[in-house]
Motif scaffolding. Structure first.
Motif, short mmCIF file in Angstrom:
data_model
loop_
_atom_site.label_atom_id
_atom_site.label_comp_id
_atom_site.label_asym_id
_atom_site.label_seq_id
_atom_site.Cartn_x
_atom_site.Cartn_y
_atom_site.Cartn_z
N PRO A 78 0.81 -1.23 0.00
CA PRO A 78 0.00 0.00 0.00
C PRO A 78 0.84 1.27 0.00
CG PRO A 78 -0.88 -1.58 1.57
CD PRO A 78 0.44 -2.12 1.12
N GLN A 79 1.92 1.29 0.78
CA GLN A 79 2.75 2.49 0.84
C GLN A 79 3.51 2.73 -0.47
OE1 GLN A 79 3.02 4.83 3.32
NE2 GLN A 79 1.28 3.75 4.21
N ALA A 80 3.84 1.65 -1.16
CA ALA A 80 4.58 1.78 -2.42
C ALA A 80 3.66 1.88 -3.62
CB ALA A 80 5.50 0.56 -2.58
N LEU A 81 2.35 1.90 -3.41
CA LEU A 81 1.40 1.83 -4.52
C LEU A 81 1.59 2.89 -5.60
CD1 LEU A 81 -0.93 0.25 -5.67
CD2 LEU A 81 -2.51 1.66 -4.32
N PRO A 82 1.75 4.18 -5.27
CA PRO A 82 1.96 5.16 -6.35
C PRO A 82 3.17 4.84 -7.21
CG PRO A 82 1.47 6.28 -4.28
CD PRO A 82 1.68 4.83 -3.95
N SER A 83 4.26 4.45 -6.56
CA SER A 83 5.46 4.10 -7.30
C SER A 83 5.27 2.81 -8.10
CB SER A 83 6.64 3.93 -6.33
OG SER A 83 7.84 3.69 -7.03
N ASP B 237 -0.40 8.18 -15.12
CA ASP B 237 -0.21 9.42 -14.36
C ASP B 237 -1.49 9.81 -13.62
OD1 ASP B 237 2.35 9.53 -15.33
OD2 ASP B 237 1.92 11.01 -16.89
N GLY B 238 -2.63 9.58 -14.28
CA GLY B 238 -3.90 9.90 -13.64
C GLY B 238 -4.16 9.06 -12.40
N VAL B 239 -3.84 7.76 -12.49
CA VAL B 239 -4.03 6.88 -11.33
C VAL B 239 -3.11 7.28 -10.19
CG1 VAL B 239 -3.80 4.50 -10.52
CG2 VAL B 239 -4.84 4.95 -12.74
N VAL B 240 -1.87 7.63 -10.52
CA VAL B 240 -0.92 8.05 -9.48
C VAL B 240 -1.42 9.31 -8.78
CG1 VAL B 240 1.40 8.97 -9.05
CG2 VAL B 240 1.09 7.01 -10.55
N ARG B 241 -1.92 10.28 -9.54
CA ARG B 241 -2.45 11.51 -8.93
C ARG B 241 -3.67 11.21 -8.07
NH1 ARG B 241 -1.05 13.78 -14.06
NH2 ARG B 241 -3.16 13.37 -14.82
N LEU B 242 -4.53 10.27 -8.52
CA LEU B 242 -5.71 9.92 -7.74
C LEU B 242 -5.31 9.28 -6.42
CD1 LEU B 242 -8.79 9.65 -7.60
CD2 LEU B 242 -8.58 7.45 -8.79
N ILE B 243 -4.33 8.39 -6.46
CA ILE B 243 -3.87 7.75 -5.22
C ILE B 243 -3.27 8.77 -4.27
CG2 ILE B 243 -2.18 6.12 -4.27
CD1 ILE B 243 -2.49 4.49 -6.86
N ALA B 244 -2.47 9.70 -4.81
CA ALA B 244 -1.85 10.74 -3.98
C ALA B 244 -2.93 11.63 -3.36
CB ALA B 244 -0.89 11.56 -4.83
N ARG B 245 -3.96 11.94 -4.13
CA ARG B 245 -5.03 12.80 -3.61
C ARG B 245 -5.78 12.11 -2.49
NH1 ARG B 245 -7.80 13.29 -8.06
NH2 ARG B 245 -6.33 14.83 -8.89
N ARG B 246 -6.05 10.83 -2.66
CA ARG B 246 -6.74 10.08 -1.61
C ARG B 246 -5.87 9.94 -0.37
NH1 ARG B 246 -9.88 5.04 -4.64
NH2 ARG B 246 -11.46 6.31 -5.69
N GLY B 247 -4.57 9.81 -0.59
CA GLY B 247 -3.65 9.72 0.54
C GLY B 247 -3.64 10.98 1.37
N ARG B 248 -3.74 12.14 0.71
CA ARG B 248 -3.73 13.40 1.44
C ARG B 248 -5.03 13.63 2.21
NH1 ARG B 248 -1.15 15.26 -3.40
NH2 ARG B 248 -3.16 15.98 -4.19
N THR B 249 -6.15 13.11 1.69
CA THR B 249 -7.45 13.34 2.33
C THR B 249 -7.78 12.32 3.40
OG1 THR B 249 -8.56 12.11 0.55
CG2 THR B 249 -8.36 14.50 0.30
N SER B 250 -7.04 11.19 3.41
CA SER B 250 -7.34 10.13 4.39
C SER B 250 -6.68 10.41 5.73
CB SER B 250 -6.88 8.77 3.84
OG SER B 250 -5.49 8.77 3.61
#
Length: 222
Positions: free
Chosen positions: A141-146, A209-222
């Protein structure tokens, strides 16, 4: 060659290329992901520290990455024939495409997992978490964006590999470009084929790139 004559060839070539890349991606992720995680776990200081195993896996991965794909493609003809009954066509090309991409993806996975904060691993260990829990609840989970970026890079690499596979009877856009664009001197056909390949790569990169941004956005809001 007129557009009405080009269209069926381009459609079939595009379908065959996407078919090869899709299934090769599935196989590559299925085998390359655990291989990359194992490289981290068995390394010095890892949860399953085992230097001999790590060295053997590392050597195999390095050899796989160092071989030019066209050489690997030819060398695997006997194995491909044994596995699927033939060494030509889109289905047959899934075998060398996967074997060529697995070491590449495994190294990307290894790099991604190594970036995870070791403090999180220690925290889960202190709460009694075992290795499966650490892998599935922390490392992946922590490495998911990468990891998503790694998958994107791998898919793009597979697209280029699939085009090269067309040179030896693999089908797809590479075969169309060589047969009709190069050998028959249809320059326009060649250019259109190249444009389709560029479009596929562009779409894959944008989606990744879109999926990476979506994951990062969810990470910031969680």
């Amino acid at each position: 060659m007129t557009w009405s004559e080009m269209q069926p060839l381009l459609s079939q070539g595009t379908y065959d290329s996407l078919y090869m890349v899709l299934w090769a991606t599935v196989v590559t992720i299925g085998l390359g992901l655990p291989l990359g995680v194992l490289l981290v776990l068995t390394d010095t200081g890892g949860l399953l520290q085992n230097r001999p195993v790590n060295k053997v896996i590392g050597v195999i991965v390095n050899i796989g990455r160092s071989l030019p794909f066209i050489i690997l493609l030819i060398a695997l003809i006997p194995f491909t024939t044994w596995a699927v009954g033939t060494f030509i066509g889109p289905s047959a090309m899934i075998v060398p495409l996967s074997i060529g991409a697995i070491p590449f993806f495994a190294r990307l996975v290894e790099t991604s997992v190594r970036e995870v904060d070791h403090g999180l691993v220690e925290a889960v260990q202190s709460m009694g978490g075992g290795i499966p829990t650490i892998v599935w609840k922390v490392l992946l989970p922590q490495a998911l964006p990468s990891l998503v970026s790694a998958i994107t890079t791998t898919v793009i690499t597979l697209v280029s590999y699939s085009a090269l596979a067309g040179a030896v009877g693999g089908g797809g856009l590479g075969s169309v470009a060589i047969t009709y664009g190069y050998q028959r001197f249809e320059t326009n056909f060649m250019l259109i084929t190249v444009a389709v390949l560029i479009a596929i790569v562009t779409v894959v990169q944008l989606l990744g790139d879109g999926v990476v941004r979506l994951i990062a956005r969810r990470g910031r809001t969680s």
